[in-house]
Motif scaffolding. Structure first.
Motif, PDB file in Angstrom:
ATOM      1  N   PHE A 113       0.833  -1.209   0.000  1.00 17.08           N
ATOM      2  CA  PHE A 113       0.000   0.000   0.000  1.00 17.08           C
ATOM      3  C   PHE A 113       0.865   1.257   0.000  1.00 17.08           C
ATOM      4  CE2 PHE A 113      -3.251  -3.019   1.186  1.00 17.08           C
ATOM      5  CZ  PHE A 113      -4.411  -2.482   0.644  1.00 17.08           C
ATOM      6  N   LEU A 114       2.026   1.192   0.661  1.00 13.32           N
ATOM      7  CA  LEU A 114       2.941   2.327   0.649  1.00 13.32           C
ATOM      8  C   LEU A 114       3.466   2.572  -0.759  1.00 13.32           C
ATOM      9  CD1 LEU A 114       4.654   4.480   2.093  1.00 13.32           C
ATOM     10  CD2 LEU A 114       6.353   2.688   2.553  1.00 13.32           C
ATOM     11  N   ALA A 115       3.848   1.493  -1.444  1.00 14.25           N
ATOM     12  CA  ALA A 115       4.352   1.632  -2.810  1.00 14.25           C
ATOM     13  C   ALA A 115       3.288   2.222  -3.721  1.00 14.25           C
ATOM     14  CB  ALA A 115       4.807   0.272  -3.332  1.00 14.25           C
ATOM     15  N   ILE A 127       2.982   5.978  -3.101  1.00 12.13           N
ATOM     16  CA  ILE A 127       4.100   6.725  -3.699  1.00 12.13           C
ATOM     17  C   ILE A 127       3.875   6.918  -5.198  1.00 12.13           C
ATOM     18  CG2 ILE A 127       6.560   6.547  -4.261  1.00 12.13           C
ATOM     19  CD1 ILE A 127       6.947   5.184  -1.530  1.00 12.13           C
ATOM     20  N   MET A 128       3.232   5.924  -5.832  1.00 12.06           N
ATOM     21  CA  MET A 128       2.990   6.010  -7.272  1.00 12.06           C
ATOM     22  C   MET A 128       1.680   6.722  -7.597  1.00 12.06           C
ATOM     23  SD  MET A 128       4.358   2.378  -8.699  1.00 12.06           S
ATOM     24  CE  MET A 128       4.278   3.015 -10.368  1.00 12.06           C
ATOM     25  N   GLY A 129       0.987   7.224  -6.577  1.00 11.17           N
ATOM     26  CA  GLY A 129      -0.222   7.992  -6.810  1.00 11.17           C
ATOM     27  C   GLY A 129      -1.493   7.183  -6.886  1.00 11.17           C
ATOM     28  N   LEU A 130      -1.445   5.920  -6.446  1.00 10.37           N
ATOM     29  CA  LEU A 130      -2.635   5.082  -6.462  1.00 10.37           C
ATOM     30  C   LEU A 130      -3.331   5.150  -5.110  1.00 10.37           C
ATOM     31  CD1 LEU A 130      -1.181   1.948  -8.291  1.00 10.37           C
ATOM     32  CD2 LEU A 130      -2.486   3.834  -9.269  1.00 10.37           C
ATOM     33  N   GLY A 131      -4.644   5.173  -5.127  1.00  9.81           N
ATOM     34  CA  GLY A 131      -5.411   5.289  -3.903  1.00  9.81           C
ATOM     35  C   GLY A 131      -5.516   3.968  -3.157  1.00  9.81           C
ATOM     36  N   THR A 132      -5.942   4.055  -1.900  1.00 13.98           N
ATOM     37  CA  THR A 132      -6.074   2.869  -1.055  1.00 13.98           C
ATOM     38  C   THR A 132      -7.071   1.875  -1.642  1.00 13.98           C
ATOM     39  OG1 THR A 132      -5.557   4.181   0.909  1.00 13.98           O
ATOM     40  CG2 THR A 132      -6.620   2.053   1.269  1.00 13.98           C
TER      41      THR A 132
END
Length: 404
Positions: free
Chosen positions: A94-96, A99-104
């Motif tokens: 989820f952290l990665a 960082i790439m701009g993807l939501g939870t």
């Protein structure tokens, strides 16, 4: 001016500070990568490959120059980069994504796919610091390929995985190539470069030695390795297609060891589709036309022509000659000739290297004139749900029938 911390410590314990030396990890490195292109970067340790990748993905800042990137970049760099060792695998995923701009929510949808591909079981909820190197790279690669990148950057990290997982990863890379993803692949394996890359870049001591066709890059790299170890590069009598010299209007002739030209030699090879268009990527069952041009120096009464398919690690998969096919090509007088091999690609998805030979039959024995061990390669796209390997037996399964 304040001394670096290490030099201040040396002075504190009575040692002479070391002189500061500027080291250029990369020097005047410049290249473009087209959309959908796969580029392999090869070179010895310390050549600047990993530094280059870190600059491309933004984890290092170049002291000068610039990098222009168009699209989402996903990277698998050296082990230890990108994951927090105190977090669990799931938390790092989820952290990665963040960082790439993807939501939870988006990452939650991808999580089952990532878990299935990584196949590390309950360890996904354990701290990453407890992972083996193989488990780490399984999860990191799975994240890298599932975030829908436009550009995938892969360092040598895949080398730590087991053979089965490496095959699984390379198969997925094939699929991403067919989907138009640009891929930058750092490797020490010349076979990987030949099999998976459209182009190669050879880095040595931070400089680009050669940027071009994979076979040329592999040859230059291999020659330099021999030279740097104090050896001498020796070429055998296998004919190799040479590049035409500037200003030379004739076809590139094959290089041979003999002082006298052989009776016939291969000059040029083209790989075409059934309509005569230049092409190297085919689907299962497609017809491939291999057009060969030869130069005949002396009359040949019983010419013999051969073609071979090999894997990229030089394993012979199939070979045929006009002699063992019970064909009798017409005699040839001196001159330039052109002939075609037509083959149906009834094989599985892989890269196939083509070798060609010409010779003649003398008293029932084959006598070689010229051979090209690498005359090009053909990529056959994989068929979904058809198994793996080299052959394509068109498998069919019949449901079990109760016998009693």
């Amino acid at each position: 001016m304040m001394l670096p911390l290490t030099n201040r410590l040396r002075r504190l314990i009575g040692m002479r500070p070391r002189a500061v030396r500027v080291f250029r990890a990369l020097d005047d490195v410049s290249f473009d990568i087209a959309a959908g292109e796969t580029v392999g970067i090869i070179g010895r340790n310390g050549g600047g490959k990993s530094t280059l990748l870190q600059i491309l993905v933004g984890t290092l800042q170049a002291s000068d120059g610039s990098v222009a990137v168009n699209g989402r970049v996903s990277a698998l760099l050296e082990l230890g980069a990108g994951f927090n060792p105190e977090f669990s695998g799931r938390e790092n995923v989820f952290l990665a994504g963040a960082i790439m701009g993807l939501g939870t929510a988006e990452m939650a949808d991808l999580m089952p796919l990532i878990e299935r591909f990584a196949d590390i079981g309950e360890f996904v909820d354990q701290p990453v610091k407890t992972y083996s190197s193989g488990m780490y790279v399984r999860l990191a690669f799975s994240v890298a390929i599932h975030v829908s990148p436009d550009i995938l950057v892969v360092d040598e990290a895949l080398a730590v995985g087991d053979t089965a997982f490496q095959t699984k990863c390379l198969t997925r890379i094939r699929r991403m190539q067919s989907e138009g993803v640009s891929i930058i692949l750092v490797t020490h394996s010349t076979n990987t470069l030949l099999e998976y890359c459209d182009r190669g870049i050879y880095l040595r001591r931070g400089k680009v030695v050669l940027d071009g066709a994979c076979r040329d890059v592999v040859k230059r790299y291999a020659d330099d390795l021999v030279d740097e170890e104090g050896g001498t590069v020796i070429y055998d009598d296998e004919a190799v297609l040479s590049e035409p010299q500037s200003g030379d209007s004739q076809l590139p002739l094959a290089q041979v060891a003999e002082p006298e030209a052989p009776a016939s030699e291969i000059c040029d090879v083209s790989i075409l589709d059934s309509a005569g268009n230049a092409r190297t990527t085919f689907g299962y069952g497609d017809e491939v036309l291999i057009r060969v041009q030869i130069r005949v120096h002396r009359r040949i009464e019983a010419p013999c022509y051969g073609v071979q398919f090999k894997s990229v690690d030089d394993i012979a998969l199939w070979a045929g000659t006009t002699q063992n096919m019970n064909l009798a090509p017409a005699p040839t007088d001196p001159g330039i000739y052109e002939f075609n091999w037509r083959l149906d690609m009834n094989v599985t998805g892989n890269r196939y290297v083509i070798a060609l030979g010409v010779g003649d039959m003398d008293s029932g024995e084959y006598r070689r004139h010229s051979r090209v061990p690498y005359a090009g390669h053909i990529d056959v796209l994989p068929q979904p749900h058809s198994g793996h390997g080299w052959i394509a037996p068109n498998p069919r399964f019949m449901d079990p029938q109760r016998q009693s």
